[in-house]
Design a protein around this motif. Structure first.
Motif, PDB file in Angstrom:
ATOM      1  N   LEU A   1      -1.356   2.669 -11.141  1.00 52.42           N
ATOM      2  CA  LEU A   1      -0.418   2.107 -12.133  1.00 52.42           C
ATOM      3  C   LEU A   1       0.660   3.130 -12.495  1.00 52.42           C
ATOM      4  N   ARG A   2       0.239   4.396 -12.572  1.00 52.68           N
ATOM      5  CA  ARG A   2       1.181   5.459 -12.936  1.00 52.68           C
ATOM      6  C   ARG A   2       2.318   5.534 -11.918  1.00 52.68           C
ATOM      7  N   ALA A   3       1.981   5.329 -10.631  1.00 52.06           N
ATOM      8  CA  ALA A   3       3.011   5.378  -9.596  1.00 52.06           C
ATOM      9  C   ALA A   3       3.827   4.081  -9.565  1.00 52.06           C
ATOM     10  N   MET A   4       3.140   2.931  -9.658  1.00 49.32           N
ATOM     11  CA  MET A   4       3.833   1.635  -9.528  1.00 49.32           C
ATOM     12  C   MET A   4       4.875   1.413 -10.610  1.00 49.32           C
ATOM     13  N   GLN A   5       4.569   1.850 -11.845  1.00 51.54           N
ATOM     14  CA  GLN A   5       5.472   1.611 -12.970  1.00 51.54           C
ATOM     15  C   GLN A   5       6.818   2.309 -12.783  1.00 51.54           C
ATOM     16  N   LEU A   6       6.877   3.294 -11.871  1.00 58.72           N
ATOM     17  CA  LEU A   6       8.113   4.050 -11.682  1.00 58.72           C
ATOM     18  C   LEU A   6       9.077   3.331 -10.740  1.00 58.72           C
ATOM     19  N   ASN A   7       8.648   2.169 -10.222  1.00 57.34           N
ATOM     20  CA  ASN A   7       9.467   1.376  -9.311  1.00 57.34           C
ATOM     21  C   ASN A   7      10.056   2.175  -8.158  1.00 57.34           C
ATOM     22  N   PRO A   8       9.216   2.878  -7.415  1.00 58.08           N
ATOM     23  CA  PRO A   8       9.756   3.600  -6.265  1.00 58.08           C
ATOM     24  C   PRO A   8      10.152   2.632  -5.167  1.00 58.08           C
ATOM     25  N   ALA A   9      10.921   3.109  -4.195  1.00 54.16           N
ATOM     26  CA  ALA A   9      11.259   2.267  -3.056  1.00 54.16           C
ATOM     27  C   ALA A   9      10.064   2.197  -2.111  1.00 54.16           C
ATOM     28  N   VAL A  10       9.336   3.309  -2.038  1.00 49.43           N
ATOM     29  CA  VAL A  10       8.215   3.368  -1.098  1.00 49.43           C
ATOM     30  C   VAL A  10       6.982   3.906  -1.805  1.00 49.43           C
ATOM     31  N   LEU A  11       5.864   3.224  -1.593  1.00 45.77           N
ATOM     32  CA  LEU A  11       4.577   3.739  -2.070  1.00 45.77           C
ATOM     33  C   LEU A  11       3.780   4.193  -0.855  1.00 45.77           C
ATOM     34  N   LEU A  12       3.261   5.416  -0.933  1.00 42.60           N
ATOM     35  CA  LEU A  12       2.393   5.935   0.125  1.00 42.60           C
ATOM     36  C   LEU A  12       0.998   6.024  -0.473  1.00 42.60           C
ATOM     37  N   LEU A  13       0.110   5.134  -0.045  1.00 46.04           N
ATOM     38  CA  LEU A  13      -1.195   5.051  -0.695  1.00 46.04           C
ATOM     39  C   LEU A  13      -2.288   5.531   0.242  1.00 46.04           C
ATOM     40  N   ASP A  14      -3.097   6.473  -0.265  1.00 44.82           N
ATOM     41  CA  ASP A  14      -4.171   7.030   0.560  1.00 44.82           C
ATOM     42  C   ASP A  14      -5.494   6.413   0.115  1.00 44.82           C
ATOM     43  N   GLU A  15      -5.957   5.432   0.844  1.00 47.80           N
ATOM     44  CA  GLU A  15      -7.190   4.712   0.540  1.00 47.80           C
ATOM     45  C   GLU A  15      -7.271   4.327  -0.934  1.00 47.80           C
ATOM     46  N   PRO A  16      -6.365   3.462  -1.387  1.00 49.01           N
ATOM     47  CA  PRO A  16      -6.274   3.172  -2.819  1.00 49.01           C
ATOM     48  C   PRO A  16      -7.475   2.401  -3.374  1.00 49.01           C
ATOM     49  N   THR A  17      -8.308   1.849  -2.528  1.00 50.63           N
ATOM     50  CA  THR A  17      -9.444   1.091  -3.059  1.00 50.63           C
ATOM     51  C   THR A  17     -10.780   1.730  -2.687  1.00 50.63           C
ATOM     52  N   SER A  18     -10.737   3.011  -2.242  1.00 50.44           N
ATOM     53  CA  SER A  18     -11.973   3.636  -1.742  1.00 50.44           C
ATOM     54  C   SER A  18     -13.066   3.771  -2.800  1.00 50.44           C
ATOM     55  N   SER A  19     -12.682   3.885  -4.093  1.00 52.11           N
ATOM     56  CA  SER A  19     -13.722   4.041  -5.121  1.00 52.11           C
ATOM     57  C   SER A  19     -13.972   2.748  -5.890  1.00 52.11           C
ATOM     58  N   LEU A  20     -13.451   1.631  -5.384  1.00 52.70           N
ATOM     59  CA  LEU A  20     -13.536   0.389  -6.164  1.00 52.70           C
ATOM     60  C   LEU A  20     -14.595  -0.551  -5.593  1.00 52.70           C
ATOM     61  N   ASP A  21     -15.189  -1.361  -6.499  1.00 55.46           N
ATOM     62  CA  ASP A  21     -16.088  -2.406  -6.013  1.00 55.46           C
ATOM     63  C   ASP A  21     -15.233  -3.503  -5.379  1.00 55.46           C
ATOM     64  N   GLN A  22     -15.905  -4.432  -4.688  1.00 50.92           N
ATOM     65  CA  GLN A  22     -15.135  -5.396  -3.902  1.00 50.92           C
ATOM     66  C   GLN A  22     -14.217  -6.265  -4.765  1.00 50.92           C
ATOM     67  N   GLN A  23     -14.728  -6.701  -5.912  1.00 50.12           N
ATOM     68  CA  GLN A  23     -13.910  -7.576  -6.752  1.00 50.12           C
ATOM     69  C   GLN A  23     -12.645  -6.845  -7.200  1.00 50.12           C
ATOM     70  N   THR A  24     -12.814  -5.605  -7.680  1.00 53.38           N
ATOM     71  CA  THR A  24     -11.652  -4.842  -8.135  1.00 53.38           C
ATOM     72  C   THR A  24     -10.718  -4.528  -6.961  1.00 53.38           C
ATOM     73  N   SER A  25     -11.292  -4.277  -5.786  1.00 56.18           N
ATOM     74  CA  SER A  25     -10.466  -4.047  -4.598  1.00 56.18           C
ATOM     75  C   SER A  25      -9.533  -5.218  -4.356  1.00 56.18           C
ATOM     76  N   PHE A  26     -10.082  -6.423  -4.435  1.00 58.48           N
ATOM     77  CA  PHE A  26      -9.252  -7.607  -4.215  1.00 58.48           C
ATOM     78  C   PHE A  26      -8.180  -7.716  -5.295  1.00 58.48           C
ATOM     79  N   GLN A  27      -8.562  -7.393  -6.536  1.00 57.22           N
ATOM     80  CA  GLN A  27      -7.568  -7.441  -7.625  1.00 57.22           C
ATOM     81  C   GLN A  27      -6.440  -6.445  -7.358  1.00 57.22           C
TER      82      GLN A  27
END
Lengths: 231, 267
Positions: free
Chosen positions: A155-181
């Motif tokens: 959220l901290r990165a998304m709120q800055l409205n960058p042109a490009v997001l580089l995400l390194d395994e953004p759902t690696s620590s999340l359960d499946q439901q939260t991953s889908f969210q």
């Protein structure tokens, strides 16, 4: 070298990085991200995925290569501005001491974002999509689970409205439901503006299939395969 | 008030007190005997050598000899500051040396122009310049080593946080500032602490020496107050320059953190 394609947002040409002991960390990697494109980056551990994201975020000194945003080369003085436009979110989320709100407000203390401030309404609606209340903002960062920290960092990165997001395994620590969210939040973020692009490292090929217009495979410091969409 | 010269016998009796340390080490099996012996010998030899050098310089009183000795003292301070650190980076020796020079010499210059007027010391410059320089250097080197140690330690252990800040668009200064500030604070804390308790808990060595040498207590106190402020200024300037120079080495102009250039030297 080739000039960047007309619609290419972020263009990397022959990025090369050699470790001090002579090992090739990035072996002439070229990559182009177009507007409104989501690209998944997959590959075995140690193949250079994270190092490629770090190179695209200009975190490491490279031994060669060319990087352009919207066709412009990046001057040394322009690096902080570039990084406010091309934001890399580390796999192991790093939060500062304090509350979630303090963490979300942190970037606005930097000159690159000083013209703006924390938009709590916007954050609230994003949190809702992740099944969380506004009270989440008052939680202490050290009390958060790994998954919750990952959400804050995203959220901290998304709120800055960058042109490009580089995400390194953004759902690696999340359960499946939260991953889908999180996945639907990312899709929504892409749809909000046609001039955004996303490069996402994942171990989950199904996730790559769900999110990406194009899948790039890395192996031994090189891009070895590109599937789907234009090359 | 009188001044009594200590005889060799007096000094020998005092030196025998090292046997107290030795006895404790033996009784409790501390294994410090060898180090105690070396420390005792070094104390005597180093101070005797210093005595001869000072005697010669006071006698010669040539400004080149005085400046030469102070340069040597500064160089040793610059090297010792780095030797006490656990992590180093290319250029740290030059940084430390520059910081020592930029702080101690400036503070000494202020002391010998603004505080103690040249009219007072021009007849015997060594008698004023060298002890003052020694006091300033000893404390400055402590501040520099604490500051550099803290800077490299924090930047290493909190590398992810530094990079997180850079990733969000921070300039190198914005990313490093909290760690730079902590390092400078760490270097300055000891002198602030000793200023807090001076005269209550500790009787400073220089003042004690002056009083033993027959100076009026109030006169000795005035010198001690001056010294405390000289030391505080020297430490602040030295620590700040060393840490800022370190920051310049560890972050390049492309706003990249050169974490790989920090090396640990002691286990």
């Amino acid at each position: 070298m080739t000039t960047s394609e007309p619609h290419s947002l972020l263009h990397a040409e022959r990025l090369r990085r050699v470790a001090e002991d002579g090992i090739l960390l990035l072996d002439g990697v070229s990559l182009s991200l177009s507007a409104s494109e989501t690209v998944a980056l997959i590959g075995p551990p140690g193949s250079g995925k994270t190092l490629l994201l770090r190179a695209l975020a200009m975190l490491d000194a490279l031994n060669g290569g060319d990087l352009r945003l919207g066709g412009d080369v990046i001057t040394p003085e322009g690096v902080p501005h570039y990084r406010s436009q091309v934001i890399y979110v580390q796999q192991r989320s790093t939060l500062i001491e304090g509350t979630v709100r303090d963490n979300l407000a942190l970037p606005f203390s930097f000159n690159s974002h000083a013209a703006r401030s924390l938009d709590e309404d916007r954050i609230a609606s994003r949190l809702k999509g992740l099944g969380r209340e506004l009270a989440f903002l008052d939680r202490t960062s050290t009390d958060l689970s790994g998954g919750e920290s990952q959400i804050v960092a995203l959220l901290r990165a998304m709120q800055l409205n960058p042109a490009v997001l580089l995400l390194d395994e953004p759902t690696s620590s999340l359960d499946q439901q939260t991953s889908f969210q999180v996945e639907s939040l990312l899709c929504q973020w892409m749809q909000e503006d046609g001039n955004r692009a996303m490069l996402i490292v994942t171990h989950d090929e199904a996730q790559a299939g769900r999110l990406a217009d194009r899948i790039i495979r890395m192996d031994r410091a090189q891009i070895v395969d590109i599937a789907g969409g234009q090359p | 008030m009188s001044y009594h010269d200590l005889s060799t016998l007096d000094v020998t009796v005092a030196a025998l007190l090292i046997l107290v340390n030795g006895a404790i080490s033996l009784a409790l099996g501390l294994g410090l005997e060898r180090r105690l012996l070396i420390a005792a010998v070094r104390t005597v030899v180093q101070l005797l050598l210093l005595g001869y050098v000072l005697k010669w310089i006071f006698g010669a009183s040539h400004w080149l000899a005085i400046v030469g000795l102070m340069l040597a003292m500064s160089a040793i301070a610059g090297v010792s500051a780095v030797r006490r650190t656990e992590r180093r980076y290319p250029g740290v020796w030059l940084n430390s040396m520059t910081a020592v020079m930029a702080s101690a010499w400036v503070v000494l210059g202020v002391a010998l122009t603004g505080v103690i007027s040249p009219a007072v010391w021009s007849s015997s410059p060594a008698q004023y310049a060298i002890p003052l320089m020694g006091m300033i250097l000893g404390n400055t080197l402590n501040g520099i080593s604490l500051g550099l140690d803290r800077l490299t330690e924090e930047l290493t252990s909190r590398r992810a946080e530094v990079e997180m800040r850079l990733c969000l668009g921070a300039t190198r200064w914005e990313a490093a500032k909290p760690f730079v500030a902590n390092a400078i604070r760490t270097g300055m804390v000891p002198i602030i602490n000793s200023m807090m308790v001076v005269g209550l808990v500790s009787l400073p060595g220089m003042m004690t020496g002056q009083i033993l040498a027959g100076a009026e207590p109030m006169a000795a106190v005035r010198y001690q107050i001056v010294i405390m402020f000289l030391i505080a200024a020297g430490t602040a300037l030295g620590t700040t320059s060393a840490v800022l120079l370190g920051y310049r080495r560890l972050f390049n102009r492309r706003h990249q953190f050169l974490a790989g250039s920090i090396r640990k030297v002691r286990a």
